[in-house]
Design a protein around this motif. Sequence first.
Motif, PDB file in Angstrom:
ATOM      1  N   TYR A 104       0.813  -1.216   0.000  1.00 35.23           N
ATOM      2  CA  TYR A 104       0.000   0.000   0.000  1.00 35.23           C
ATOM      3  C   TYR A 104       0.847   1.267   0.000  1.00 35.23           C
ATOM      4  CZ  TYR A 104       1.083  -0.131   4.992  1.00 35.23           C
ATOM      5  OH  TYR A 104       1.744  -0.185   6.199  1.00 35.23           O
ATOM      6  N   ALA A 105       2.125   1.165   0.425  1.00 32.11           N
ATOM      7  CA  ALA A 105       3.007   2.331   0.463  1.00 32.11           C
ATOM      8  C   ALA A 105       3.857   2.473  -0.791  1.00 32.11           C
ATOM      9  CB  ALA A 105       3.912   2.250   1.693  1.00 32.11           C
ATOM     10  N   LEU A 106       3.799   1.511  -1.713  1.00 25.43           N
ATOM     11  CA  LEU A 106       4.584   1.578  -2.946  1.00 25.43           C
ATOM     12  C   LEU A 106       3.902   2.493  -3.967  1.00 25.43           C
ATOM     13  CD1 LEU A 106       5.578  -2.197  -3.281  1.00 25.43           C
ATOM     14  CD2 LEU A 106       6.904  -0.323  -2.275  1.00 25.43           C
ATOM     15  N   PRO A 107       4.651   3.023  -4.931  1.00 26.03           N
ATOM     16  CA  PRO A 107       4.074   4.015  -5.850  1.00 26.03           C
ATOM     17  C   PRO A 107       3.149   3.456  -6.924  1.00 26.03           C
ATOM     18  CG  PRO A 107       6.390   3.637  -6.362  1.00 26.03           C
ATOM     19  CD  PRO A 107       6.108   2.877  -5.106  1.00 26.03           C
ATOM     20  N   VAL A 108       3.400   2.264  -7.474  1.00 21.80           N
ATOM     21  CA  VAL A 108       2.665   1.765  -8.637  1.00 21.80           C
ATOM     22  C   VAL A 108       1.730   0.616  -8.295  1.00 21.80           C
ATOM     23  CG1 VAL A 108       2.910   0.742 -10.935  1.00 21.80           C
ATOM     24  CG2 VAL A 108       4.532   2.495 -10.176  1.00 21.80           C
ATOM     25  N   TRP A 109       2.151  -0.275  -7.422  1.00 17.18           N
ATOM     26  CA  TRP A 109       1.401  -1.503  -7.167  1.00 17.18           C
ATOM     27  C   TRP A 109      -0.030  -1.268  -6.688  1.00 17.18           C
ATOM     28  CZ3 TRP A 109       2.504  -6.421  -8.439  1.00 17.18           C
ATOM     29  CH2 TRP A 109       3.805  -6.681  -8.896  1.00 17.18           C
ATOM     30  N   PRO A 110      -0.315  -0.275  -5.856  1.00 17.24           N
ATOM     31  CA  PRO A 110      -1.717  -0.057  -5.479  1.00 17.24           C
ATOM     32  C   PRO A 110      -2.628   0.214  -6.672  1.00 17.24           C
ATOM     33  CG  PRO A 110      -0.276   1.080  -3.955  1.00 17.24           C
ATOM     34  CD  PRO A 110       0.592   0.572  -5.059  1.00 17.24           C
ATOM     35  N   TRP A 111      -2.124   0.900  -7.693  1.00 15.50           N
ATOM     36  CA  TRP A 111      -2.940   1.165  -8.870  1.00 15.50           C
ATOM     37  C   TRP A 111      -3.133  -0.092  -9.715  1.00 15.50           C
ATOM     38  CZ3 TRP A 111      -5.936   5.139  -8.859  1.00 15.50           C
ATOM     39  CH2 TRP A 111      -5.565   6.289  -8.171  1.00 15.50           C
ATOM     40  N   VAL A 112      -2.121  -0.970  -9.709  1.00 13.56           N
ATOM     41  CA  VAL A 112      -2.293  -2.262 -10.389  1.00 13.56           C
ATOM     42  C   VAL A 112      -3.388  -3.072  -9.687  1.00 13.56           C
ATOM     43  CG1 VAL A 112      -1.153  -4.411 -11.055  1.00 13.56           C
ATOM     44  CG2 VAL A 112       0.112  -2.243 -11.155  1.00 13.56           C
ATOM     45  N   ALA A 113      -3.364  -3.065  -8.359  1.00 16.46           N
ATOM     46  CA  ALA A 113      -4.414  -3.743  -7.601  1.00 16.46           C
ATOM     47  C   ALA A 113      -5.767  -3.097  -7.848  1.00 16.46           C
ATOM     48  CB  ALA A 113      -4.071  -3.719  -6.109  1.00 16.46           C
ATOM     49  N   PHE A 114      -5.800  -1.786  -7.975  1.00 12.04           N
ATOM     50  CA  PHE A 114      -7.020  -1.048  -8.289  1.00 12.04           C
ATOM     51  C   PHE A 114      -7.614  -1.549  -9.607  1.00 12.04           C
ATOM     52  CE2 PHE A 114      -9.169   2.469 -10.388  1.00 12.04           C
ATOM     53  CZ  PHE A 114      -9.972   2.993  -9.396  1.00 12.04           C
ATOM     54  N   ALA A 115      -6.766  -1.696 -10.622  1.00 10.11           N
ATOM     55  CA  ALA A 115      -7.229  -2.168 -11.933  1.00 10.11           C
ATOM     56  C   ALA A 115      -7.739  -3.605 -11.854  1.00 10.11           C
ATOM     57  CB  ALA A 115      -6.095  -2.057 -12.950  1.00 10.11           C
ATOM     58  N   PHE A 116      -7.035  -4.468 -11.112  1.00 11.79           N
ATOM     59  CA  PHE A 116      -7.472  -5.856 -10.974  1.00 11.79           C
ATOM     60  C   PHE A 116      -8.826  -5.932 -10.286  1.00 11.79           C
ATOM     61  CE2 PHE A 116      -3.408  -7.624 -12.231  1.00 11.79           C
ATOM     62  CZ  PHE A 116      -3.745  -8.900 -12.649  1.00 11.79           C
TER      63      PHE A 116
END
Length: 278
Positions: free
Chosen positions: A176-188
């Motif tokens: 949750y603190a990383l810059p890109v991965w939360p948005w990847v999870a958002f898309a999934f």
Amino acid sequence: MSSNEPEIPDDDNELEVVATPRPRRKGIYILPNLFTLAALFGGFYAIVMAMNGRFEQAAIGVFCAMVLDSLDGRVARMTNTQSAFGEQMDSLSDMVSFGAAPALIIYEWALKGLGKAGWIAAFVYCACAALRLARFNTNIGIVDKRFFQGMPSPAAAAMLVGFIWVADDAGLKDVYALPVWPWVAFAFALYAGLTMVTNVPFYSFKDVSLKRTVPFAVIVLIALGIAVINLHVPGMLFGLFCIYGLSGYGVYVWRRMKGRPVSVIATSTDEPDERGLH
């Protein structure tokens, strides 16, 4: 005797009171509902593990719930113990294990770092799971049983938590603190949720009979498949469900190109309120 005085009935004129038997209370079939309760526990266990930051165990809990959910209906049919209670219990269990649990797991894993956008994406997934289950229950008699109308909720949950399992197995922490991965999870989360409520046909495998004889080579291929999955369980399961999650759109495009109907509704209904489900 005065006409105002009540008459005392004779013994011969007394009415006989007939004792009516008490209605027999309906019982609950224990065997299929044990599988359903076990699946419900898998979803609950997954939520508890996610709250404690143990996302690998949370993913395993959802996958176990998926296996148990696929067994309760088969056990009920094999033992002739189907019931309306079991159907309702199965739907409620599915909502927890494949609706609320994956939404909460991915929120705790990555989406809480996005603020409002994160919990909105988690809620969209949870709401779509509820809508998909409600539509499945109301359309169960008019849908072509070879296909699901939209991606089934267990497959959507498996794709979502499979992604989490792969990332956690790769060593990603505090996503949750990383810059890109939360948005990847958002898309999934949005893809899995919205695909559940589309009219895209997904193959159901319900026309595959386990009672039929198969060539010996089929058993060999199944054994090889199990061996390949064991090479890297998280990655292989995630890959399989990603392929399945895309397969419906492939079937949709193929049917369009062939000029075939893409709707999985087998027959129309007389109720005008259900036309929107087509």
